[in-house]
Design a protein around this motif. Structure first.
Motif, PDB file in Angstrom:
ATOM      1  N   LEU A  73       0.822  -1.210   0.000  1.00 55.65           N
ATOM      2  CA  LEU A  73       0.000   0.000   0.000  1.00 55.65           C
ATOM      3  C   LEU A  73       0.856   1.260   0.000  1.00 55.65           C
ATOM      4  N   THR A  74       1.951   1.255   0.720  1.00 54.92           N
ATOM      5  CA  THR A  74       2.818   2.444   0.733  1.00 54.92           C
ATOM      6  C   THR A  74       3.293   2.759  -0.681  1.00 54.92           C
ATOM      7  N   ASP A  75       3.765   1.748  -1.405  1.00 55.48           N
ATOM      8  CA  ASP A  75       4.213   1.959  -2.792  1.00 55.48           C
ATOM      9  C   ASP A  75       3.076   2.494  -3.652  1.00 55.48           C
ATOM     10  N   ASP A  79       2.842   6.078  -5.595  1.00 58.11           N
ATOM     11  CA  ASP A  79       2.520   6.155  -7.025  1.00 58.11           C
ATOM     12  C   ASP A  79       1.381   7.126  -7.309  1.00 58.11           C
ATOM     13  N   THR A  80       0.433   7.269  -6.368  1.00 59.77           N
ATOM     14  CA  THR A  80      -0.676   8.199  -6.599  1.00 59.77           C
ATOM     15  C   THR A  80      -0.192   9.639  -6.665  1.00 59.77           C
ATOM     16  N   LEU A  81       0.962   9.904  -6.090  1.00 55.65           N
ATOM     17  CA  LEU A  81       1.482  11.275  -6.041  1.00 55.65           C
ATOM     18  C   LEU A  81       2.248  11.667  -7.305  1.00 55.65           C
ATOM     19  N   ARG A  82       2.416  10.709  -8.211  1.00 62.15           N
ATOM     20  CA  ARG A  82       3.222  10.920  -9.413  1.00 62.15           C
ATOM     21  C   ARG A  82       2.741  12.113 -10.238  1.00 62.15           C
ATOM     22  N   ASN A  83       1.436  12.225 -10.429  1.00 62.87           N
ATOM     23  CA  ASN A  83       0.943  13.301 -11.295  1.00 62.87           C
ATOM     24  C   ASN A  83      -0.318  13.950 -10.727  1.00 62.87           C
ATOM     25  N   GLU A 110      -0.826   4.170   8.717  1.00 57.84           N
ATOM     26  CA  GLU A 110       0.630   3.971   8.752  1.00 57.84           C
ATOM     27  C   GLU A 110       1.244   4.158   7.365  1.00 57.84           C
ATOM     28  N   CYS A 111       0.658   3.516   6.358  1.00 62.16           N
ATOM     29  CA  CYS A 111       1.197   3.603   4.998  1.00 62.16           C
ATOM     30  C   CYS A 111       1.078   5.024   4.448  1.00 62.16           C
ATOM     31  N   ALA A 112      -0.017   5.697   4.764  1.00 60.45           N
ATOM     32  CA  ALA A 112      -0.204   7.080   4.314  1.00 60.45           C
ATOM     33  C   ALA A 112       0.898   7.972   4.882  1.00 60.45           C
ATOM     34  N   GLY A 113       1.176   7.812   6.167  1.00 59.59           N
ATOM     35  CA  GLY A 113       2.211   8.622   6.802  1.00 59.59           C
ATOM     36  C   GLY A 113       3.574   8.414   6.168  1.00 59.59           C
ATOM     37  N   ILE A 114       3.908   7.167   5.893  1.00 60.75           N
ATOM     38  CA  ILE A 114       5.192   6.862   5.249  1.00 60.75           C
ATOM     39  C   ILE A 114       5.255   7.487   3.860  1.00 60.75           C
ATOM     40  N   ALA A 115       4.112   7.508   3.157  1.00 66.17           N
ATOM     41  CA  ALA A 115       4.054   8.060   1.795  1.00 66.17           C
ATOM     42  C   ALA A 115       3.973   9.590   1.790  1.00 66.17           C
TER      43      ALA A 115
END
Length: 139
Positions: A73-75, A79-83, A110-115
């Motif tokens: 999920l972190t990855d 990836d959602t932040l790419r564009n 947790e995954c959102a924070g890491i991302a």
């Protein structure tokens, strides 16, 4: 959406999602289990089709359908932040508790924070799906 569902009506859906006509919304994680009524409602709100995960366009929001077992999920969130426009929302759609593929809210946080994303809210959006709004970094 049917009145018997526990999802918001289309007018309240507009308020919940904060999507408006003319916005470009990217959809990631589409599969045969997504809620088609919710997808149609989003397309009605923006007045266009959702962009697929391969789009190179700068988007105003991302809808990420995510299930337990879909990978890291972190990855996926990175990836959602790419564009995506700075400060734009990322909606993570997960199966509700008790449904196959359910993801624990703590894992999303947790995954959102890491991302580099922040959890803003969670809401029931369809009979089988809960949406969690994440805030992306502002410019």
């Amino acid at each position: 959406m049917s009145p018997s569902s526990d999802a918001p009506s289309s007018s309240s859906l507009s308020e919940v999602l904060s999507f408006t006509t003319g916005q470009i919304v990217q959809e990631i994680g589409y599969d045969d289990d997504v809620d088609l009524d919710l997808r149609d409602a989003i397309e009605d709100l923006i007045g266009d089709e959702l962009e697929d995960e391969d789009t190179q366009e700068l988007v105003d929001a991302v809808v990420l359908w995510w299930r337990d077992g879909d990978g890291d999920l972190t990855d996926a969130l990175v990836d959602t932040l790419r564009n995506i426009e700075p400060g734009a929302p990322v909606w993570v759609m997960i199966p509700k508790a008790g449904r196959p593929g359910h993801v624990m809210p703590g894992e999303i946080q947790e995954c959102a924070g890491i991302a580099g994303l922040r959890v803003m809210s969670s809401v029931s959006l369809a009979p089988d799906w809960t949406g969690t709004r994440l805030a992306s970094r502002s410019s």
